[in-house]
Design a protein around this motif. Structure first.
Motif, PDB file in Angstrom:
ATOM      1  N   LYS A 125       1.047  -1.272  -0.041  1.00 35.23           N
ATOM      2  CA  LYS A 125       0.444  -0.396   0.168  1.00 35.23           C
ATOM      3  C   LYS A 125       1.119   1.648  -0.192  1.00 35.23           C
ATOM      4  CE  LYS A 125      -4.375  -2.096   2.786  1.00 35.23           C
ATOM      5  NZ  LYS A 125      -4.688  -3.222   1.907  1.00 35.23           N
ATOM      6  N   LEU A 126       1.951   1.361  -0.047  1.00 35.13           N
ATOM      7  CA  LEU A 126       2.921   2.213  -0.055  1.00 35.13           C
ATOM      8  C   LEU A 126       3.875   2.767  -1.227  1.00 35.13           C
ATOM      9  CD1 LEU A 126       4.435   2.010   3.924  1.00 35.13           C
ATOM     10  CD2 LEU A 126       2.734   3.542   2.944  1.00 35.13           C
ATOM     11  N   VAL A 127       4.238   1.700  -2.148  1.00 35.63           N
ATOM     12  CA  VAL A 127       4.812   1.950  -2.659  1.00 35.63           C
ATOM     13  C   VAL A 127       4.618   1.952  -4.172  1.00 35.63           C
ATOM     14  CG1 VAL A 127       6.768   0.018  -1.952  1.00 35.63           C
ATOM     15  CG2 VAL A 127       5.106  -0.384  -3.602  1.00 35.63           C
ATOM     16  N   ARG A 128       5.071   3.085  -5.168  1.00 31.54           N
ATOM     17  CA  ARG A 128       4.458   3.122  -6.697  1.00 31.54           C
ATOM     18  C   ARG A 128       5.803   2.808  -7.224  1.00 31.54           C
ATOM     19  NH1 ARG A 128       4.018   8.069  -3.196  1.00 31.54           N
ATOM     20  NH2 ARG A 128       5.594   9.086  -4.317  1.00 31.54           N
ATOM     21  N   VAL A 129       5.558   2.244  -8.361  1.00 32.55           N
ATOM     22  CA  VAL A 129       6.405   1.487  -8.752  1.00 32.55           C
ATOM     23  C   VAL A 129       6.178   2.069 -10.801  1.00 32.55           C
ATOM     24  CG1 VAL A 129       7.032  -0.780 -10.181  1.00 32.55           C
ATOM     25  CG2 VAL A 129       5.472  -0.875  -7.886  1.00 32.55           C
ATOM     26  N   LEU A 130       7.919   2.312 -10.614  1.00 30.31           N
ATOM     27  CA  LEU A 130       8.336   3.495 -11.811  1.00 30.31           C
ATOM     28  C   LEU A 130       8.054   2.071 -13.496  1.00 30.31           C
ATOM     29  CD1 LEU A 130       9.315   5.991 -12.930  1.00 30.31           C
ATOM     30  CD2 LEU A 130      11.575   4.680 -13.324  1.00 30.31           C
ATOM     31  N   GLY A 186       7.053   8.015 -16.168  1.00 27.48           N
ATOM     32  CA  GLY A 186       7.147   6.546 -15.974  1.00 27.48           C
ATOM     33  C   GLY A 186       5.502   5.984 -14.974  1.00 27.48           C
ATOM     34  N   GLY A 187       4.860   7.761 -14.651  1.00 25.28           N
ATOM     35  CA  GLY A 187       4.122   6.793 -14.306  1.00 25.28           C
ATOM     36  C   GLY A 187       3.826   6.372 -12.531  1.00 25.28           C
ATOM     37  N   VAL A 203      17.115  12.701  -7.951  1.00 25.03           N
ATOM     38  CA  VAL A 203      15.794  12.130  -9.780  1.00 25.03           C
ATOM     39  C   VAL A 203      15.621  13.173 -11.046  1.00 25.03           C
ATOM     40  CG1 VAL A 203      13.673  11.590  -9.843  1.00 25.03           C
ATOM     41  CG2 VAL A 203      14.641  10.443  -7.816  1.00 25.03           C
ATOM     42  N   VAL A 204      16.495  13.050 -11.585  1.00 24.91           N
ATOM     43  CA  VAL A 204      15.964  13.656 -12.833  1.00 24.91           C
ATOM     44  C   VAL A 204      15.083  13.792 -13.560  1.00 24.91           C
ATOM     45  CG1 VAL A 204      17.750  15.577 -13.986  1.00 24.91           C
ATOM     46  CG2 VAL A 204      18.618  14.613 -12.082  1.00 24.91           C
ATOM     47  N   ASP A 205      13.826  14.767 -14.042  1.00 23.65           N
ATOM     48  CA  ASP A 205      13.661  14.800 -15.101  1.00 23.65           C
ATOM     49  C   ASP A 205      14.215  15.409 -16.385  1.00 23.65           C
ATOM     50  OD1 ASP A 205      11.139  14.668 -16.660  1.00 23.65           O
ATOM     51  OD2 ASP A 205       9.698  15.017 -15.465  1.00 23.65           O
ATOM     52  N   GLY A 206      14.664  14.438 -17.214  1.00 28.72           N
ATOM     53  CA  GLY A 206      14.443  15.544 -18.285  1.00 28.72           C
ATOM     54  C   GLY A 206      14.086  15.406 -19.765  1.00 28.72           C
ATOM     55  N   GLY A 207      12.613  15.231 -19.607  1.00 27.23           N
ATOM     56  CA  GLY A 207      11.974  14.535 -20.071  1.00 27.23           C
ATOM     57  C   GLY A 207      12.084  13.827 -21.284  1.00 27.23           C
ATOM     58  N   GLY A 208      12.634  12.692 -20.875  1.00 28.01           N
ATOM     59  CA  GLY A 208      13.096  11.468 -21.652  1.00 28.01           C
ATOM     60  C   GLY A 208      13.742  12.102 -22.692  1.00 28.01           C
ATOM     61  N   GLU A 221      23.710   8.907  -3.380  1.00 27.02           N
ATOM     62  CA  GLU A 221      23.469   7.451  -2.889  1.00 27.02           C
ATOM     63  C   GLU A 221      23.112   7.041  -4.342  1.00 27.02           C
ATOM     64  OE1 GLU A 221      23.786   5.181  -0.294  1.00 27.02           O
ATOM     65  OE2 GLU A 221      24.193   7.426   0.831  1.00 27.02           O
ATOM     66  N   GLY A 222      22.775   8.265  -5.058  1.00 23.22           N
ATOM     67  CA  GLY A 222      22.594   7.729  -6.613  1.00 23.22           C
ATOM     68  C   GLY A 222      21.407   8.700  -7.352  1.00 23.22           C
ATOM     69  N   ILE A 223      21.652   8.379  -8.641  1.00 22.99           N
ATOM     70  CA  ILE A 223      20.832   9.917  -9.326  1.00 22.99           C
ATOM     71  C   ILE A 223      20.409   8.515 -10.901  1.00 22.99           C
ATOM     72  CG2 ILE A 223      21.345  11.132 -11.251  1.00 22.99           C
ATOM     73  CD1 ILE A 223      24.377  12.466 -10.053  1.00 22.99           C
ATOM     74  N   ILE A 224      19.184   9.243 -10.483  1.00 22.73           N
ATOM     75  CA  ILE A 224      17.838   8.716 -11.243  1.00 22.73           C
ATOM     76  C   ILE A 224      17.583   9.342 -12.322  1.00 22.73           C
ATOM     77  CG2 ILE A 224      15.671   7.440 -11.861  1.00 22.73           C
ATOM     78  CD1 ILE A 224      15.996   6.050  -8.579  1.00 22.73           C
ATOM     79  N   ILE A 225      17.816   8.837 -14.092  1.00 21.48           N
ATOM     80  CA  ILE A 225      17.926   9.461 -15.285  1.00 21.48           C
ATOM     81  C   ILE A 225      16.818   9.623 -15.601  1.00 21.48           C
ATOM     82  CG2 ILE A 225      18.676  11.380 -16.743  1.00 21.48           C
ATOM     83  CD1 ILE A 225      21.493  11.408 -15.121  1.00 21.48           C
ATOM     84  N   TYR A 226      15.199  10.747 -16.284  1.00 19.25           N
ATOM     85  CA  TYR A 226      14.676  10.058 -16.975  1.00 19.25           C
ATOM     86  C   TYR A 226      15.044  10.787 -18.250  1.00 19.25           C
ATOM     87  CZ  TYR A 226       9.800   9.732 -19.519  1.00 19.25           C
ATOM     88  OH  TYR A 226       9.558   9.505 -20.305  1.00 19.25           O
ATOM     89  N   GLY A 227      16.302  10.386 -18.610  1.00 20.27           N
ATOM     90  CA  GLY A 227      17.119  10.964 -20.163  1.00 20.27           C
ATOM     91  C   GLY A 227      18.237  10.271 -19.961  1.00 20.27           C
ATOM     92  N   CYS A 228      19.281  10.951 -20.335  1.00 12.72           N
ATOM     93  CA  CYS A 228      20.713   9.877 -21.080  1.00 12.72           C
ATOM     94  C   CYS A 228      21.882  10.228 -19.782  1.00 12.72           C
ATOM     95  CB  CYS A 228      21.154  10.205 -22.226  1.00 12.72           C
ATOM     96  SG  CYS A 228      19.776   9.648 -23.588  1.00 12.72           S
TER      97      CYS A 228
END
Length: 160
Positions: free
Chosen positions: A14-19, A134-135, A62-67, A88-95
């Motif tokens: 009930k707590l998680v949202r999945v990309l 990613g929803g 968490v970087v939203d690079g517009g894909g 700890e890390g970097i998540i990129i919606y891009g390259c």
């Protein structure tokens, strides 16, 4: 930090949202997680560079690079600075680029793809605003967990 995103999903349904499945691992850490710091930018990594220079202890950018698949929002020099500052890390919606160097660093990096072309630095972007891709919506202060199975986000820290 040792966890498995499938176990976290099972333990906290009930707590998680999945990309949606779209990211690939490019960093030396295959699993990473922490408090979310968001950046929204398009083909300009000025804010990514700036944030990598700040303390990132226990945090994930968490970087939203517009894909965009046209420019890399992260390369080896910015990633090395992020490691130095405890991210700890970097998540990129891009390259990303410099993938052979990224995989040697003690940093989680997930992105859509790699491309050798860097961005222009125009100082354009937004820091700590909600970003959606990613929803999933990532809010500053949420908690994100990423491994080879995928990326999940929660309003609160999760335990295995």
């Amino acid at each position: 930090m040792s966890f498995s995103t499938p176990d976290l999903c099972d333990d906290h349904p009930k707590l998680v949202r999945v990309l949606e499945p779209m990211m690939g691992n490019f960093g030396g850490r295959e699993s990473f997680g922490g408090e979310v710091v968001t950046i929204k930018c398009h083909e300009d990594n000025s804010l990514v560079k700036e944030q990598a220079g700040n303390s990132g202890q226990g945090k994930v950018m968490v970087v939203d690079g517009g894909g965009s698949l046209r420019r890399a929002l992260l390369g080896d020099m910015i990633a090395e600075n992020a490691v130095k500052n405890g991210w700890e890390g970097i998540i990129i919606y891009g390259c990303v680029r410099d993938v052979d160097a990224l995989v040697t660093l003690d940093l989680g990096v997930q992105a859509l793809a790699s491309i050798p072309l860097k961005t222009d630095k125009r100082g354009i972007g937004d820091l700590n605003v909600p970003v959606t891709f990613g929803g999933v919506t990532f809010n500053p202060g949420d908690y994100v967990y990423a491994d080879n199975n995928g990326v999940i986000v929660s309003n609160e820290p999760l335990e295995n």
